[in-house]
Design a protein around this motif. Structure first.
Motif, PDB file in Angstrom:
ATOM      1  N   ASP A   1       0.841  -1.195   0.000  1.00 41.63           N
ATOM      2  CA  ASP A   1       0.000   0.000   0.000  1.00 41.63           C
ATOM      3  C   ASP A   1       0.882   1.253   0.000  1.00 41.63           C
ATOM      4  OD1 ASP A   1      -2.156   1.640   0.085  1.00 41.63           O
ATOM      5  OD2 ASP A   1      -2.885   1.001   2.041  1.00 41.63           O
ATOM      6  N   ASN A   2       1.331   1.667  -1.201  1.00 40.12           N
ATOM      7  CA  ASN A   2       2.262   2.789  -1.339  1.00 40.12           C
ATOM      8  C   ASN A   2       1.654   4.116  -0.918  1.00 40.12           C
ATOM      9  OD1 ASN A   2       2.369   0.782  -3.521  1.00 40.12           O
ATOM     10  ND2 ASN A   2       4.208   1.837  -4.207  1.00 40.12           N
ATOM     11  N   ASN A   3       2.468   4.964  -0.363  1.00 43.95           N
ATOM     12  CA  ASN A   3       2.103   6.366  -0.200  1.00 43.95           C
ATOM     13  C   ASN A   3       2.386   7.099  -1.508  1.00 43.95           C
ATOM     14  OD1 ASN A   3       1.333   6.222   2.529  1.00 43.95           O
ATOM     15  ND2 ASN A   3       3.458   6.407   3.189  1.00 43.95           N
ATOM     16  N   ILE A   4       1.606   8.136  -1.774  1.00 43.89           N
ATOM     17  CA  ILE A   4       1.843   8.956  -2.959  1.00 43.89           C
ATOM     18  C   ILE A   4       2.954   9.949  -2.640  1.00 43.89           C
ATOM     19  CG2 ILE A   4       0.830  10.632  -4.554  1.00 43.89           C
ATOM     20  CD1 ILE A   4      -1.888   9.335  -4.043  1.00 43.89           C
ATOM     21  N   ILE A   5       3.979   9.971  -3.467  1.00 40.37           N
ATOM     22  CA  ILE A   5       5.125  10.867  -3.245  1.00 40.37           C
ATOM     23  C   ILE A   5       4.901  12.224  -3.912  1.00 40.37           C
ATOM     24  CG2 ILE A   5       7.601  11.164  -3.643  1.00 40.37           C
ATOM     25  CD1 ILE A   5       7.836   8.094  -3.585  1.00 40.37           C
ATOM     26  N   SER A   6       4.356  12.193  -5.129  1.00 39.17           N
ATOM     27  CA  SER A   6       4.184  13.421  -5.908  1.00 39.17           C
ATOM     28  C   SER A   6       3.109  14.328  -5.315  1.00 39.17           C
ATOM     29  CB  SER A   6       3.814  13.067  -7.353  1.00 39.17           C
ATOM     30  OG  SER A   6       3.335  14.185  -8.051  1.00 39.17           O
TER      31      SER A   6
ATOM     32  N   SER B   1      -5.787  12.654  -2.201  1.00 40.24           N
ATOM     33  CA  SER B   1      -5.470  11.421  -1.470  1.00 40.24           C
ATOM     34  C   SER B   1      -3.971  11.376  -1.211  1.00 40.24           C
ATOM     35  CB  SER B   1      -5.899  10.194  -2.285  1.00 40.24           C
ATOM     36  OG  SER B   1      -5.541   9.005  -1.623  1.00 40.24           O
ATOM     37  N   THR B   2      -3.583  10.649  -0.154  1.00 45.34           N
ATOM     38  CA  THR B   2      -2.158  10.477   0.140  1.00 45.34           C
ATOM     39  C   THR B   2      -1.683   9.062  -0.165  1.00 45.34           C
ATOM     40  OG1 THR B   2      -2.644   9.911   2.446  1.00 45.34           O
ATOM     41  CG2 THR B   2      -2.189  12.236   1.943  1.00 45.34           C
ATOM     42  N   GLN B   3      -2.631   8.170  -0.485  1.00 45.16           N
ATOM     43  CA  GLN B   3      -2.294   6.785  -0.811  1.00 45.16           C
ATOM     44  C   GLN B   3      -2.961   6.388  -2.117  1.00 45.16           C
ATOM     45  OE1 GLN B   3      -3.618   5.207   3.148  1.00 45.16           O
ATOM     46  NE2 GLN B   3      -1.753   3.983   2.951  1.00 45.16           N
ATOM     47  N   PHE B   4      -2.236   5.618  -2.936  1.00 45.54           N
ATOM     48  CA  PHE B   4      -2.803   5.164  -4.207  1.00 45.54           C
ATOM     49  C   PHE B   4      -4.042   4.309  -3.983  1.00 45.54           C
ATOM     50  CE2 PHE B   4       1.641   5.969  -5.494  1.00 45.54           C
ATOM     51  CZ  PHE B   4       1.404   6.812  -6.575  1.00 45.54           C
ATOM     52  N   SER B   5      -4.023   3.500  -2.947  1.00 40.34           N
ATOM     53  CA  SER B   5      -5.136   2.586  -2.692  1.00 40.34           C
ATOM     54  C   SER B   5      -6.444   3.312  -2.412  1.00 40.34           C
ATOM     55  CB  SER B   5      -4.810   1.655  -1.527  1.00 40.34           C
ATOM     56  OG  SER B   5      -4.627   2.405  -0.338  1.00 40.34           O
ATOM     57  N   GLN B   6      -6.356   4.587  -1.976  1.00 41.16           N
ATOM     58  CA  GLN B   6      -7.557   5.331  -1.607  1.00 41.16           C
ATOM     59  C   GLN B   6      -8.036   6.290  -2.693  1.00 41.16           C
ATOM     60  OE1 GLN B   6      -9.230   4.393   1.151  1.00 41.16           O
ATOM     61  NE2 GLN B   6      -7.585   2.852   1.094  1.00 41.16           N
ATOM     62  N   ILE B   7      -7.370   6.304  -3.831  1.00 39.95           N
ATOM     63  CA  ILE B   7      -7.865   7.098  -4.962  1.00 39.95           C
ATOM     64  C   ILE B   7      -9.219   6.534  -5.377  1.00 39.95           C
ATOM     65  CG2 ILE B   7      -7.497   7.684  -7.396  1.00 39.95           C
ATOM     66  CD1 ILE B   7      -4.497   7.609  -6.838  1.00 39.95           C
ATOM     67  N   ARG B   8     -10.185   7.422  -5.570  1.00 44.74           N
ATOM     68  CA  ARG B   8     -11.541   6.979  -5.891  1.00 44.74           C
ATOM     69  C   ARG B   8     -11.768   6.969  -7.399  1.00 44.74           C
ATOM     70  NH1 ARG B   8     -14.459   6.560  -1.312  1.00 44.74           N
ATOM     71  NH2 ARG B   8     -16.349   6.160  -2.499  1.00 44.74           N
ATOM     72  N   ILE B   9     -12.310   5.857  -7.859  1.00 43.22           N
ATOM     73  CA  ILE B   9     -12.783   5.747  -9.239  1.00 43.22           C
ATOM     74  C   ILE B   9     -14.300   5.676  -9.143  1.00 43.22           C
ATOM     75  CG2 ILE B   9     -12.753   4.400 -11.351  1.00 43.22           C
ATOM     76  CD1 ILE B   9     -10.074   3.362 -10.590  1.00 43.22           C
ATOM     77  N   GLY B  10     -14.958   6.812  -9.394  1.00 41.35           N
ATOM     78  CA  GLY B  10     -16.393   6.867  -9.157  1.00 41.35           C
ATOM     79  C   GLY B  10     -16.659   6.745  -7.673  1.00 41.35           C
ATOM     80  N   ASN B  11     -17.446   5.726  -7.304  1.00 43.04           N
ATOM     81  CA  ASN B  11     -17.832   5.567  -5.904  1.00 43.04           C
ATOM     82  C   ASN B  11     -16.965   4.577  -5.149  1.00 43.04           C
ATOM     83  OD1 ASN B  11     -19.014   3.503  -7.562  1.00 43.04           O
ATOM     84  ND2 ASN B  11     -20.250   2.874  -5.821  1.00 43.04           N
ATOM     85  N   GLU B  12     -15.937   4.008  -5.791  1.00 43.11           N
ATOM     86  CA  GLU B  12     -15.115   2.993  -5.138  1.00 43.11           C
ATOM     87  C   GLU B  12     -13.645   3.360  -5.205  1.00 43.11           C
ATOM     88  OE1 GLU B  12     -16.051  -0.758  -6.894  1.00 43.11           O
ATOM     89  OE2 GLU B  12     -17.911  -0.976  -5.752  1.00 43.11           O
ATOM     90  N   THR B  13     -12.895   2.921  -4.199  1.00 45.17           N
ATOM     91  CA  THR B  13     -11.457   3.184  -4.183  1.00 45.17           C
ATOM     92  C   THR B  13     -10.724   2.168  -5.045  1.00 45.17           C
ATOM     93  OG1 THR B  13     -11.103   1.752  -2.262  1.00 45.17           O
ATOM     94  CG2 THR B  13     -11.612   4.081  -1.835  1.00 45.17           C
ATOM     95  N   ILE B  14      -9.464   2.470  -5.357  1.00 43.49           N
ATOM     96  CA  ILE B  14      -8.609   1.523  -6.076  1.00 43.49           C
ATOM     97  C   ILE B  14      -8.564   0.194  -5.328  1.00 43.49           C
ATOM     98  CG2 ILE B  14      -6.199   1.028  -6.680  1.00 43.49           C
ATOM     99  CD1 ILE B  14      -7.253   3.032  -8.597  1.00 43.49           C
TER     100      ILE B  14
END
Length: 457
Positions: A8-13, A22-35
């Motif tokens: 579960d990587n943190n976002i560096i950029s 978001s600060t984590q890639f896993s929590q980026i939302r695509i519509g109503n759901e996260t990655i």
């Protein structure tokens, strides 16, 4: 089977953090759901996934020497392909690394991976490029492409990031060409409201054109991810009002005032398509049993009410009209206080249409909750009289946008009843475009009837 680990990587950029909120890639939302939810839905039922947030956790004794690891910055629009790729990777007999340090899949000895990531020791690791369907979420252009094209797609469209441009491809030659012609012929004083396009090309099995990439998000994404505040939505409506006013200044084109007849003809054609769907009789029975009216009777009452209001429709001055002004076709930057419109209906009648259709498309996202339906954020429920209705109770924040839209209607001096009536017809006409998903088709039909009932009240 090799144990699958999810890093579960943190976002560096900082730019990506700002763009995705978001600060984590896993929590980026695509519509109503996260990655992460998307990954779990497809992979979780087939593989036992263990989540780690630090590569050092692989040194624990409970972790086997041989691992399969995917970083959370790895994604794909086609998650079944991602699953097959991971299955393929799991069979690797040597230490294999796909991707780069911040976005990768690895199969092999865990200690070799740790040595590479911490000390850049590449010994005994075979490095391979990702297959084309993998999306690198650490790439801002790829991320933008994913988030700008993540909603329910209807017409064989493909949007790919190429440098600072997007290339849009389609197998529907006629639709893409007239869309390009519209965008290429936007009047000079309106060009700032539309994406810049160039290089239309037609091949044997598809056509394409290029467009400029913007650091904007589409309104549907902002809306579904709850990133659109009441104030920012009010600002958005002000920009759209300004766009409509500017659109009325187009007077040099020769055009016909025929968009009302076209609306009725389109409704009729879509009804014929709907009647040809395999499960039409099942849908019709559901509507009759739980809403007390057949689809054809509902269609006819919409057409009759529209016809009564033909003179009101034509009272409104024609504009250079986008023609499909739904939330997913509006890119918005609150920081720049700017919009860019994409995917117009086409260049028929030189793009000149009544603003009623565009306003109904906006309304079908606000009053109609269209984006919630096609992104699986609604439920069919029944009251004590066994009348079916759509339940949006988990999304009450949407009500905060209604006042700003109603204010826009007042400023434009348009008839809200006619807008809502056209909105009801839109839901019925959209069913053949979503026929492959029976659940959505039932909801769209049910919503059309609910909106007509709102119109009557």
């Amino acid at each position: 089977m090799t144990q699958l680990y999810y890093l579960d990587n943190n976002i560096i950029s900082d730019k990506i953090k700002e763009y995705c909120v978001s600060t984590q890639f896993s929590q980026i939302r695509i519509g109503n759901e996260t990655i992460k939810k998307n990954i779990d839905d497809v992979l979780g039922s087939k593989k036992n996934i263990k989540v780690i947030d630090n590569i050092d956790l692989l040194t624990e004794d409970s972790v086997p020497d041989e691992i399969l690891l995917i970083s959370s910055s790895v994604f794909s629009k086609n998650l079944s392909n991602l699953f097959k790729f991971l299955e393929f990777a799991g069979y690797s007999m040597i230490n294999t690394f796909w991707g780069h340090n911040n976005c990768f899949v690895y199969k092999g000895d865990k200690n070799r991976l740790i040595s590479y990531l911490k000390e850049n020791r590449k010994k005994d690791i075979y490095f391979v490029n990702f297959p084309e369907f993998i999306i690198d979420l650490t790439s801002l252009p790829e991320l933008k492409s994913l988030l700008s094209n993540n909603h329910d797609s209807r017409h064989f469209n493909d949007l790919k990031s190429v440098g600072d441009l997007y290339v849009k491809k389609s197998m529907n030659f006629k639709k893409l060409k007239t869309e390009y012609e519209f965008l290429a012929n936007v009047p000079l004083h309106l060009k700032n409201y539309y994406v810049e396009v160039f290089e239309y090309k037609q091949y044997s099995d598809f056509s394409q054109y290029s467009m400029v990439s913007y650091d904007y998000k589409d309104v549907s994404y902002l809306y579904l991810s709850k990133s659109l505040t009441e104030d920012s939505f009010k600002a958005l409506m002000s920009l759209i009002h300004k766009y409509f006013k500017e659109s009325k200044k187009v007077t040099t084109f020769n055009y016909e005032k025929n968009s009302f007849e076209s609306l009725l003809e389109k409704n009729n054609a879509r009804l014929r398509e709907l009647e040809g769907i395999q499960y039409y009789e099942e849908l019709n029975s559901f509507i009759k049993n739980f809403k007390g009216i057949s689809i054809t009777d509902h269609y006819q009452r919409i057409q009759d009410e529209l016809t009564k209001r033909k003179s009101i429709y034509y009272e409104e001055e024609y504009i250079f009209s986008h023609g499909d002004l739904c939330f997913s076709n509006i890119l918005f930057s609150e920081q720049n206080m700017d919009i860019k419109l994409i995917d117009p209906k086409g260049y028929e009648n030189k793009g000149m249409r009544s603003p009623y259709y565009d306003m109904a498309k906006i309304s079908h996202s606000i009053f109609g909750n269209y984006d919630l339906i096609i992104n699986n954020m609604a439920e069919i429920n029944f009251n004590e009289n066994m009348h079916a209705f759509l339940n949006f109770t988990n999304h009450d924040y949407i009500k905060n946008y209604i006042y700003s839209f109603e204010n826009l209607v007042l400023k434009m001096k348009m008839n809200i009843k006619l807008i809502r009536l056209i909105e009801s017809s839109l839901f019925l006409s959209m069913i053949p475009l979503h026929y492959e998903n029976k659940r959505k088709a039932f909801m769209l039909c049910l919503r059309s009837i609910e909106l007509y009932e709102d119109f009557l009240s």
